[in-house]
Write a protein that holds these residues in place. Structure first.
Motif, mmCIF file in Angstrom:
data_model
loop_
_atom_site.group_PDB
_atom_site.id
_atom_site.type_symbol
_atom_site.label_atom_id
_atom_site.label_comp_id
_atom_site.label_asym_id
_atom_site.label_seq_id
_atom_site.Cartn_x
_atom_site.Cartn_y
_atom_site.Cartn_z
ATOM 1 N N ILE A 222 20.581 -36.211 -40.716
ATOM 2 C CA ILE A 222 21.562 -35.697 -41.671
ATOM 3 C C ILE A 222 22.085 -34.357 -41.180
ATOM 4 N N ALA A 223 23.395 -34.192 -41.247
ATOM 5 C CA ALA A 223 24.003 -32.919 -40.844
ATOM 6 C C ALA A 223 25.357 -32.775 -41.522
ATOM 7 N N GLU A 224 25.684 -31.528 -41.873
ATOM 8 C CA GLU A 224 27.056 -31.235 -42.268
ATOM 9 C C GLU A 224 27.949 -31.457 -41.050
ATOM 10 N N SER A 225 29.107 -32.005 -41.265
ATOM 11 C CA SER A 225 30.024 -32.256 -40.151
ATOM 12 C C SER A 225 30.541 -30.952 -39.553
ATOM 13 N N LEU A 226 30.547 -29.898 -40.339
ATOM 14 C CA LEU A 226 30.757 -28.515 -39.886
ATOM 15 C C LEU A 226 29.720 -27.714 -40.648
ATOM 16 N N GLN A 227 28.818 -27.051 -39.953
ATOM 17 C CA GLN A 227 27.720 -26.407 -40.677
ATOM 18 C C GLN A 227 28.154 -25.077 -41.257
ATOM 19 N N SER A 228 27.990 -24.946 -42.565
ATOM 20 C CA SER A 228 28.472 -23.760 -43.268
ATOM 21 C C SER A 228 27.433 -22.642 -43.323
ATOM 22 N N CYS A 229 26.292 -22.891 -43.973
ATOM 23 C CA CYS A 229 25.298 -21.827 -44.145
ATOM 24 C C CYS A 229 24.748 -21.334 -42.817
ATOM 25 N N GLY A 230 24.817 -22.163 -41.791
ATOM 26 C CA GLY A 230 24.346 -21.760 -40.470
ATOM 27 C C GLY A 230 25.278 -20.793 -39.772
ATOM 28 N N GLY A 231 26.425 -20.488 -40.400
ATOM 29 C CA GLY A 231 27.343 -19.508 -39.814
ATOM 30 C C GLY A 231 28.661 -20.088 -39.352
ATOM 31 N N GLN A 232 29.179 -21.090 -40.098
ATOM 32 C CA GLN A 232 30.471 -21.684 -39.758
ATOM 33 C C GLN A 232 30.451 -22.263 -38.336
ATOM 34 N N ILE A 233 29.563 -23.210 -38.113
ATOM 35 C CA ILE A 233 29.365 -23.785 -36.789
ATOM 36 C C ILE A 233 30.257 -25.006 -36.579
ATOM 37 N N ILE A 234 31.001 -24.997 -35.492
ATOM 38 C CA ILE A 234 31.836 -26.129 -35.098
ATOM 39 C C ILE A 234 31.047 -26.958 -34.080
ATOM 40 N N LEU A 235 30.804 -28.213 -34.382
ATOM 41 C CA LEU A 235 29.997 -29.042 -33.487
ATOM 42 C C LEU A 235 30.727 -29.271 -32.166
ATOM 43 N N SER A 413 32.862 -13.799 -47.900
ATOM 44 C CA SER A 413 31.401 -13.810 -47.986
ATOM 45 C C SER A 413 30.826 -13.785 -46.583
ATOM 46 N N CYS A 414 29.509 -13.644 -46.478
ATOM 47 C CA CYS A 414 28.869 -13.651 -45.167
ATOM 48 C C CYS A 414 27.639 -14.545 -45.198
ATOM 49 N N ASP A 415 27.318 -15.109 -44.040
ATOM 50 C CA ASP A 415 26.186 -16.031 -43.948
ATOM 51 C C ASP A 415 25.749 -16.122 -42.497
ATOM 52 N N GLY A 416 24.986 -17.156 -42.186
ATOM 53 C CA GLY A 416 24.417 -17.322 -40.859
ATOM 54 C C GLY A 416 22.986 -16.845 -40.844
ATOM 55 N N PRO A 417 22.203 -17.236 -39.841
ATOM 56 C CA PRO A 417 20.797 -16.862 -39.780
ATOM 57 C C PRO A 417 20.555 -15.363 -39.791
ATOM 58 N N ASP A 418 21.530 -14.589 -39.285
ATOM 59 C CA ASP A 418 21.409 -13.136 -39.266
ATOM 60 C C ASP A 418 22.341 -12.472 -40.280
ATOM 61 N N VAL A 419 22.965 -13.279 -41.125
ATOM 62 C CA VAL A 419 23.897 -12.800 -42.157
ATOM 63 C C VAL A 419 24.930 -11.847 -41.556
ATOM 64 N N ASN A 420 25.492 -12.242 -40.432
ATOM 65 C CA ASN A 420 26.482 -11.394 -39.751
ATOM 66 C C ASN A 420 27.777 -12.157 -39.466
ATOM 67 N N VAL A 421 27.970 -13.282 -40.170
ATOM 68 C CA VAL A 421 29.180 -14.082 -39.984
ATOM 69 C C VAL A 421 30.010 -14.042 -41.259
ATOM 70 N N ILE A 422 31.219 -13.517 -41.155
ATOM 71 C CA ILE A 422 32.143 -13.526 -42.291
ATOM 72 C C ILE A 422 32.709 -14.928 -42.426
ATOM 73 N N LYS A 423 32.566 -15.503 -43.618
ATOM 74 C CA LYS A 423 32.986 -16.881 -43.862
ATOM 75 C C LYS A 423 34.321 -16.906 -44.601
ATOM 76 N N LEU A 424 35.222 -17.752 -44.109
ATOM 77 C CA LEU A 424 36.508 -17.964 -44.773
ATOM 78 C C LEU A 424 36.644 -19.439 -45.101
ATOM 79 N N LYS A 425 36.701 -19.758 -46.388
ATOM 80 C CA LYS A 425 36.907 -21.136 -46.854
ATOM 81 C C LYS A 425 37.800 -21.095 -48.094
ATOM 82 N N PRO A 426 39.061 -20.688 -47.926
ATOM 83 C CA PRO A 426 39.927 -20.486 -49.083
ATOM 84 C C PRO A 426 40.431 -21.803 -49.670
ATOM 85 N N PRO A 427 40.976 -21.754 -50.886
ATOM 86 C CA PRO A 427 41.663 -22.926 -51.424
ATOM 87 C C PRO A 427 42.773 -23.383 -50.483
#
Length: 457
Positions: A222-235, A413-427
């Motif tokens: 199981i995996a997100e197709s684009l991982q969000s909490c992991g820091g906006q990861i593109i596979l 917001s920010c996330d990632g394992p080191d909480v150093n990734v600014i996340k953008l997921k707007p409407p």
């Protein structure tokens, strides 16, 4: 006096006091410093109790914009007529199923309706266990799939926290395919090989841990197709293609978690698992959050073969509110609005512009911005202290998030394992003007970080 009028009489302090008194401290707010009391939303904007406007760059739930009139009207009209148990026949449910399936690869043709992404992922695990007869799950590091016990068990984002329950033996954690900061990096390997190399990590876990140590076969990957909490990861290219092959060879099913990234957020494809090619088809797809634009509705879509295995148990699947007439009316309106207003095109065009400008910014500030990655309206900006060591700029990232809110009226917001990734997921209604406002504010913040660092030297 109406109930709403009574509520609106509460001051900010009274609201905070009541929350502290009656709501669990584990239910966190977005902002601990100067928390927001949001009372209204419209499109890509939110408004607080004093009427201040905020540009919303984080609410992927309000997918087609806060309070979109077509979505609101669909819900209101259906509530005026009927809302009842989903065990009665109703056109809204079957029309919604047809709309969803029409957006999926041909083999994914059977729907189960639930209330949330957590319920969807829990049901996906049940389906996989019944179909395969196996229990071992392969998940990705830093993944988060929901708040049920079954999902905390497969979510390193949660079970790696201090005080969290121990990872079960049947759960196996593969490295997240983060080519910038992960186990394998483009610093050491050609970019075109990254997907293949990270997929081999999954195969190694299957061969050594699942088959070798436990003598089992795989139940599911199981995996997100684009991982969000992991820091906006593109596979990386070929990753899912190879992983799905290895998992199926070991007897398992492939689950694509599209709860956060589905419904066209990538800008080019309706589902993010399609990004690397139409031949990548999971056995089970889970969808949620954007499906109801803030209203609780989610679904699981699978193949006829998997559905038949579940039906063979004789245990009926019953979800009182999953797929109720109001929820399905809203979901139908969301899908119609996405198509009618060409919101995928907007995500593609504005997303490409935003990503290009952010990469230009990275080139100007390589000592502060370590990486920029994304597709459509799914973007991550990783802040660092040193480009060689890639030391995470955790505190500075949190400062940027708070300053954007307080000084600029922009919510990130920010996330990632080191909480150093600014996340953008707007409407999906986020426009070029919004992007320019965000870019201008972010450039100021990044420039300030650099200036402060040099002052300390």
């Amino acid at each position: 006096m109406t109930a709403s009028a009574e509520i609106e009489k509460l001051t900010l302090t009274e609201t905070i006091d009541l929350r502290n008194k009656y709501v669990s401290k584990s239910c966190e707010l977005f902002y601990k410093k100067n928390p927001l009391k949001i009372v209204r939303g419209r499109g890509q904007y939110l408004y607080d109790h004093e009427g201040r406007e905020y540009l919303d760059c984080i609410n992927n739930v309000s997918h087609v914009g806060h309070c979109h009139p077509d979505v609101v009207n669909a819900g209101v009209e259906q509530m005026h007529q009927l809302n009842t148990n989903s065990r009665f026949l109703h056109d809204n449910l079957v029309v919604c199923a047809e709309k969803i399936v029409s957006k999926m690869p041909e083999s994914l043709s059977v729907c189960f309706f639930v209330n949330s992404g957590s319920e969807a992922n829990d049901l996906a695990l049940r389906l996989a266990r019944q179909h395969t007869g196996n229990t071992d799950i392969v998940t990705l590091d830093h993944a988060y799939h929901g708040h049920l016990i079954s999902l905390i068990d497969i979510s390193p984002y949660k079970f790696n926290l201090p005080g969290a329950p121990k990872k079960p033996d049947h759960v196996h954690v593969a490295p997240v395919p983060d080519v910038y900061r992960g186990k394998l990096r483009t610093d050491d390997y050609p970019e075109e090989d990254m997907g293949k190399l990270y997929a081999l990590e999954v195969k190694r876990i299957i061969d050594e841990n699942v088959i070798g140590q436990r003598g089992q076969k795989v139940c599911a990957y199981i995996a997100e197709s684009l991982q969000s909490c992991g820091g906006q990861i593109i596979l990386p290219h070929n990753y899912l293609r190879d992983v799905y092959k290895y998992v199926r060879e070991a007897g398992g099913l492939c689950i694509a978690d599209e709860v956060q990234v589905g419904f066209g957020r990538s800008g080019t494809h309706y589902w993010a698992f399609e990004l690397d090619g139409s031949d990548i088809v999971p056995d089970i797809v889970t969808i949620g959050k954007p499906m109801g634009n803030g209203h609780p509705i989610a679904a699981v879509i699978t193949t006829e073969a998997v559905a038949r295995s579940f039906e063979a148990t004789g245990i009926q699947y019953f979800n009182t509110y999953g797929g109720n007439p109001v929820s399905c009316a809203i979901a139908n309106a969301v899908i119609d609005v996405l198509d009618k207003e060409k919101m995928m095109d907007n995500a593609k065009n504005v997303g490409e512009y935003l990503l290009s400008e952010l990469k230009n910014m990275q080139n100007k500030f390589p000592d502060v911005i370590g990486d920029v990655r994304g597709v459509g309206f799914f973007v991550g900006i990783e802040l660092i202290k040193n480009p060689k060591s890639k030391t995470p700029a955790t505190e500075e990232t949190r400062e940027v998030v708070n300053r954007m809110k307080d000084e600029e009226g922009i919510l990130v917001s920010c996330d990632g394992p080191d909480v150093n990734v600014i996340k953008l997921k707007p409407p999906m209604v986020f426009d070029k003007g919004n992007a320019d406002k965000l870019l201008k504010a972010l450039k100021k913040m990044i420039s300030d970080i650099r200036t402060q660092r040099y002052q300390l030297l």
